[in-house]
Structures are given as structure tokens and as C-alpha cells.
Design an enzyme around this catalytic site. Sequence first.
Site, short mmCIF file in Angstrom:
data_model
loop_
_atom_site.label_atom_id
_atom_site.label_comp_id
_atom_site.label_asym_id
_atom_site.label_seq_id
_atom_site.Cartn_x
_atom_site.Cartn_y
_atom_site.Cartn_z
N ARG A 53 0.83 -1.19 0.00
CA ARG A 53 0.00 0.00 0.00
C ARG A 53 0.87 1.25 0.00
O ARG A 53 1.99 1.23 0.50
CB ARG A 53 -0.90 0.02 1.24
N TYR A 76 -1.72 -3.50 -7.01
CA TYR A 76 -1.42 -4.29 -5.82
C TYR A 76 -2.44 -4.19 -4.67
O TYR A 76 -2.75 -3.08 -4.22
CB TYR A 76 -0.04 -3.92 -5.26
N LYS A 92 -9.55 -2.31 1.98
CA LYS A 92 -9.25 -1.16 2.83
C LYS A 92 -10.07 0.07 2.43
O LYS A 92 -10.48 0.86 3.27
CB LYS A 92 -7.76 -0.83 2.76
N HIS A 150 -10.45 -2.27 11.81
CA HIS A 150 -9.36 -3.10 11.29
C HIS A 150 -9.12 -4.24 12.30
O HIS A 150 -8.11 -4.26 12.99
CB HIS A 150 -8.10 -2.22 11.15
N SER A 187 -1.32 -3.76 10.12
CA SER A 187 -1.03 -4.70 9.04
C SER A 187 0.26 -5.46 9.35
O SER A 187 1.23 -4.88 9.84
CB SER A 187 -0.85 -3.95 7.72
N CYS A 241 0.99 -7.76 11.57
CA CYS A 241 1.34 -7.98 12.99
C CYS A 241 0.69 -9.27 13.51
O CYS A 241 0.55 -9.45 14.72
CB CYS A 241 0.90 -6.80 13.84
N ASP A 283 -9.24 -9.72 9.22
CA ASP A 283 -8.72 -8.38 8.94
C ASP A 283 -9.69 -7.25 9.25
O ASP A 283 -9.27 -6.20 9.70
CB ASP A 283 -8.32 -8.30 7.46
N ARG A 290 1.98 -12.14 -0.61
CA ARG A 290 0.66 -12.43 -0.06
C ARG A 290 0.05 -13.69 -0.68
O ARG A 290 0.41 -14.09 -1.78
CB ARG A 290 -0.29 -11.26 -0.36
O1 SAT Z 1 -2.41 -4.47 0.93
S1 SAT Z 1 -3.49 -4.62 1.93
O2 SAT Z 1 -3.90 -3.30 2.42
O3 SAT Z 1 -4.62 -5.29 1.34
C1 SAT Z 1 -2.95 -5.55 3.24
C2 SAT Z 1 -2.63 -4.78 4.47
O4 SAT Z 1 -1.87 -3.82 4.42
O5 SAT Z 1 -3.15 -5.14 5.55
MN MN Z 2 -5.13 -5.31 7.34
#
Ligand code: SAT
Ligand code: MN
Length: 595
Positions: free
Chosen positions: A82, A210, A219, A239, A261, A263, A288, A380
Site C-alpha cells: 500500500r 497491488y 481497505k 481493522h 497490518s 502484525c 482483517d 501475499r
Molecule cells: O495491501 S493490503 O492493504 O490489502 C494488506 C494490508 O496492508 O493489511
Molecule cells: Mn489489514
Amino acid sequence: MSATEVPTTVGKMTVTNQHLLDWVAETAKRTQPDKIVWCDGSDVEREVLTQYAVETGVLIPLNQEKRPGCYLHRSNPNDVARVEHLTFICTPTKEEAGPTNNWMAPADGYAKLGAMFEGSMKGRTMYVIPYSMGPVGSPLAKIGVEITDSVYVVLNMRIMTRMGQAALTTLGASNDFNRGLHSTLDVNPDRRFICHFPQDNTIWSVGSGYGGNVLLGKKCLALRIGSYLGKSEGWLAEHMLILGVESPEGETTYVAAAFPSACGKTNFAMMIPPKRFDGWKVWTVGDDIAWMRVGPDGRLWAINPEAGYFGVAPGTSMKSNPNAMLSIRENTLFTNVALTPDGDVWWEGMDGDVPEELTDWQGRPWKKGSSEKAAHPNARFTAPMANNPALSKAANDPSGVPISAIVFGGRRATTVPLVMQSFNWTHGVYLGATMGSETTAAATGAVGVVRRDPMAMLPFCGYDMGQYFNHWLAMQSHIKNPPKIFQVNWFRQDTNGKFLWPGFGENMRVLKWVIDRAHGRVGAQETPLGWVPKAGHLDLSGLDVAHERVDAANAINLDEWRREFELQQELYDKLDATMPEALKLQRALLQTRIG
Ligand code: SAT
Ligand code: MN
């Protein structure tokens, strides 16, 4: 292309929603695609699009015997996470977005990105993806439609959301849907923007291919727009993972937990309890995002708006997360992982020996012992939640699950103890609001720097953060039976930089105390910071760790807390204009307690 040329049926799907037809026609006129495909979510469609993605090099088939239905995608090396500095909240005033968000005036956002969308789909196919965030027909669910020129996005959205005909049917003739528009352009970081228009329920994203930049249900809708809708409609978009803990007696207690994110939310949500907890079971509702609303019984009820997991691959193994490893055996898309000579996937931290030779995430030959990582640290997997052996039966329940405890956790090498319960709701909001965490590879930028990440929402809150705290505080009066609020830290280290607490399945011991506290059936010790487990209350039997290390993980050092207190001032300064009085008071009270 003119409106009349837009096909209104594909296969058996009939599109009659005039608002949607008009928007698609208008977008096609602007972006000028060669072809428009309306995605119905069928298996045939998946086969056709997967085939096309393979032919065009977007996906690389993996060994179909070892990983049926699995494919590898390599993103542009400049496009692997991100991009928070290129993510904007476009509200009429800058104040509405608040000091923690990048802001652009809506007219400027539309003009700037609008120019980039001009003709951006020439020579490309435009996909129209209707989807539901949340079980179809749930009163907590929301409908979105994403228009994209990326087949990778379509195939990921199929896994991450309830996509296709069912979503369209639920929408009916309504104009109440999120409009998400995405074009990959030329994947140039200089022409990359993710803009949110909360007042218009609209998202525009350009220049990336991405994850959270382009899977607009995640998000962008479920958190940034979702939090804005939650504020105006009286619910919470968070979140947070959601899990259910089932006791040997068959009682299931639901917990929602916020961590930044990368963690360990996915690991926590899929945890397998250690031997000591034979007969206990942890069920995953979500890994998530949680959407939570007050139910008729005065409790907070949560759904997971997603239908799949977009999890971090590196570090995932049969030791750290067996349920995730089982979830990615089939029908999974992998992004930026390494490839083995026999067509399987590999990443740092996977079980077994490191292979002698691999193809790295950029498609280059890689040899064991190389100083470079074979998989990108933010590589991922996109896996359907149906693959998870620990999937909660309630994951598809339109009414969601009742939440008994809320947990806030960051990645902190020092200061923050293993577990602590807030004194009350307002103090719990304070704990969430002042959360700090070391940054990870999930976003571009420096890794390992402590930053305040209130409720793990810093990159995801779609409006002013002080107002967001206000909303949390105001929710209390609507929740007759509120969940108890806790803070945890799995990541505390000793002076040699080694983790004090083993984490993973052993976190069950902490979780057990949390749910016992939530049910009011175990004691606690008052400290200046909150309630902590009394000696003997954290079940450590069978734990292969010296008790002194557990004590150190739990320790509260007031000198460290005085420093932490000073560090939190920065957040208070930044949010001064809208920081709720109640949280200023919490800070003053803490100061008198720690001296
Ligand atoms: O790239 S994402 O935002 O989908 C994953 C994350 O940062 O938690
Ligand atoms: Mn996340």
C-alpha cells in the site's frame, strides 16, 4: 463507446439497474475500453478469465498436482505494498479528513484522476464487478461495484468478496452502492493515487495493481469509506479480526482484535490452542476487518465483510499457522512469493529446508545463501475462507456474532505488557487511541519505526481521527452490554532482542484470561495502567518458557511509561482541534497515576 453499445447481459446475467448502467456507460465513454465484461461470479467465468490471465502472463500456473487451482502473480517491483503517501481522503474541507490523512478537494481529485482515466482502457478490457461486503442480504452488508482493467483484480475480488449475480440481485434497482473505479495505467509511481470521496460513496484508484490499493472492497470500502458510513449511520468499521473461542463445555465467546497490518492478525484468527488446552477450539470469523452494530439485545454484533484472506506469506508455516497452510492448498492466488523448480511456492519462514535453488519474486534465479530475500517480505496469498479448516459456522451468518471482548495490540519491543484490561469503556478507547506500533513491510516506507497507530486505523480511517474517537466514545451509550476492552503485546523483547513471549498458539493462554475476564469469572490485579492477571491466573502449565521471561513480558516499568506518556503527547498535539475532552482527561488521570 456510447451508452447504447454497452451490453446489458453476459451469459445468464441480466443488468437492469439504470444507475449502474448509466455509470458504466459514462465510465466507458471516459476510459474507452475495447470490451466490457460484466462479471457474474460463475465457475465458467473463473475458468475463462484464469485462462486469459495465464495466456497474457498475468498468472503463472503452479504445479496443479501439488496445488490445484493455484497461480502465482508477480507484481511490478515498484508496486508491492500500500502507498499511504499517495492515498487521499477527498472531503469538502480539509478538516473533515483530519490531520492524519492526506487531503485533496473533491473537485481536484476528480479532475486530476479524471484526466488520467481519459482513454486509460484503450486496448484493454473493462471488467464490471458487483460485490457484497458481508453475507449477501445481511443488514450489516454493503454493495459495491468495482470497474477495473485488471484481470488480477477480478480474480482476487472473486475470492475476497461475494461477487457476481447475487450481489447484483441484492442491489436491485437501488442507487445505494459504492462506485469503485480502478485503472492500472502504466504502473508508474508518479501516476499512482488512491482517492476516496466519502460523501459520494466513491473510490478512484490509478497506477497500481497491488492489494489494498486496488481490491477496492477491502481497505478502501470496508475501512475508509466504511468508517465514514459507520460514523453517520451509528456503527463501527474496524481493522479487526474476529474469532470465536469454544470451551470444552461448548460455550463460544467471540473476540474482535485490532492489530496493524502484518502484525499477526491472520495467525491469531486461525490459532490452534496448545496441548494444555485440549478440547478448546478457536474458530475464525474474519482475519482483517470487522463491521459491528448494536443488536436488539444491546450487545455489539460483528460480521466479517470479506470472504477470503489476503494474508502475508513470509513467516507462515505449519508451526506458525497450520490452518493458513491448509487454507492455501488449493484455489489460491499467490503474489510475489518465490517459485520452486517443481512449480510450488516458497517463502522465508516456510517449513523444511531452504531449497538449493528457486526463482525469486521478481522472476530471477536465486541460490540458497543469497543475501536477497527469495519472496518479497509483503508477499501475499489470496485464499477463499471456505478453505480454512477452522472457519466458524457463523462466518456466513447474516446477523454476525456477539462480541464479548475487544483487544488492541501493537508491535512493541518494550514498555507495553503482554496483556492488560482497561478500567472501563472510556479508558479502553484511550488504550486503543494511544496504541503505538513498529512499522512493517505492509506499507512502503521505513520498517521498524514506532508510530502511533490508533486502533490500527491510522492508514484506514476515512475522516478526522479525533471525531473517530468521539464516535467510539458516543457508541457507549447505545451498547447496553458492551464488550470489555483489552490491550496486548506479543512482541516484547529482552535486552538481546529476543521475544520474551513465544506467541502463536501460546497466545491462547492470554485469550483464556481475556474471555474469563469478559465473563467476570477470574480475578485481576489493579495497576496504574489497567487490570493485569494476578499471579497464577495466566495458565502457564506446560509452557516451555522460563517464568522470569513471562514476568518480564508482563512487567510494568513506570520509567518506560513516563517516556511513553511523553511520546503520546505528539498524537495529542496533532489531534488537538478535535481530541475529545474525555480522552484529554484520561491522559491527565494517567499522569497523576504514574507521577
Ligand atoms: O495491501 S493490503 O492493504 O490489502 C494488506 C494490508 O496492508 O493489511
Ligand atoms: Mn489489514
